[in-house]
Design an enzyme around this catalytic site. Structure first.
Site, PDB file in Angstrom:
ATOM      1  N   TYR A 162       0.837  -1.206   0.000  1.00  0.00           N
ATOM      2  CA  TYR A 162       0.000   0.000   0.000  1.00  0.00           C
ATOM      3  C   TYR A 162       0.870   1.255   0.000  1.00  0.00           C
ATOM      4  CZ  TYR A 162      -3.732   3.240   1.336  1.00  0.00           C
ATOM      5  OH  TYR A 162      -4.625   4.282   1.365  1.00  0.00           O
ATOM      6  N   LYS A 166       0.964   4.109  -2.988  1.00  0.00           N
ATOM      7  CA  LYS A 166       0.583   5.508  -2.793  1.00  0.00           C
ATOM      8  C   LYS A 166       1.744   6.457  -3.080  1.00  0.00           C
ATOM      9  CE  LYS A 166      -3.723   4.968  -1.980  1.00  0.00           C
ATOM     10  NZ  LYS A 166      -4.714   5.463  -2.973  1.00  0.00           N
TER      11      LYS A 166
END
Length: 264
Positions: A162, A166
């Site tokens: 994640y 991002k």
């Protein structure tokens, strides 16, 4: 936001992940400001379940299920949007999935690939298709808004997959802004703080969160006394970035975290 309404009225906005959480709040906020809104989500059943919330201006909403990581589905999504509303003005890349807060030494290749495909390949495919449409019609103020996270800058907000995804979306934002700054296309990144959405809950219910990663996240949140943002607060910022009032902004990274990262 009466003045903002004048600058979003009749603009067509495509919101991915629009059937729940932040995406739904963004779609509803754009609709309230006078925009035409295309709400897309991976799950058609989920899309059908939220249609009642958009009834007030149902003539201005189009619901289209799509897998944002599938190039053919994305091309079809843009094509159907243009066919229905005439053109696309704003793309909001909000669809995303969380990992299990696992460090790189423990995350499986399968979960790594799944998170990167949805969170990075999806925005790439959508941005590519949208930009080619913007260029084909010589757009003068098209806008792409990417939804990042505090994980776009910090390592404690998510697991390896994640956090990497991002960070990558932040880089994609900067690249788009640099290459298309003089071609009528803007691109900005919004970095929300903690919000009441189901992105973490869904993953936790499926497999369970990594214990060490959870402890690290909880410790930072407690130490900083991190407030929880209402998704409507972040949606209001997206409405501004979607409007022509934000015409000077491109390549911006905007934190919507109640000042938490100012303490770090």
């Amino acid at each position: 936001m009466a003045s903002a309404a004048k600058t979003t009225s009749a603009r067509t906005c495509l919101v991915t992940g629009g059937a729940g959480g932040l995406g739904k709040s963004i779609a509803l906020a754009l609709l309230a400001e006078g925009a035409n809104v295309v709400v897309t989500d991976f799950n058609e059943k989920t899309l059908n379940s939220v249609t009642a919330e958009f009834q007030q201006r149902k003539e201005s909403v189009l619901f289209l299920p799509a897998d944002v990581s599938d190039a053919g589905a994305v091309e079809s999504l843009i094509s159907k949007t243009v066919q229905h509303f005439g053109q696309l003005d704003v793309l909001v890349n909000c669809a995303g999935i969380f990992d299990r807060l696992e460090p790189v030494g423990e995350i499986s290749p399968e979960l790594w690939s799944k998170v990167l495909t949805v969170n990075v390949t999806g925005p790439y495919l959508l941005s590519k298709a949208a930009i080619n449409h913007f260029l084909s019609r010589s757009a003068t103020d098209a806008s792409i808004i990417n939804i990042g996270s505090l994980a776009s800058e910090h390592g404690w907000c998510g697991g390896a997959a994640y956090t990497t995804s991002k960070h990558a979306v932040r880089g994609l934002t900067k690249s788009i802004a640099a290459f298309y700054r003089n071609k009528g296309i803007r691109c900005n990144l919004v970095m929300p703080g903690g919000m009441n959405t189901d992105i973490v809950t869904n993953m936790a219910n499926t497999q369970g969160l990594h214990q060490e990663g959870s402890k690290m996240l909880d410790a930072v949140v407690e130490a900083l006394e991190t407030p929880i943002s209402d998704t409507k607060e972040v949606a209001n910022l997206v409405v501004f970035l979607a409007s022509t009032r934000s015409s000077a902004l491109t390549g911006a990274v905007i934190k919507a975290d109640h000042g938490i990262t100012a303490l770090i």
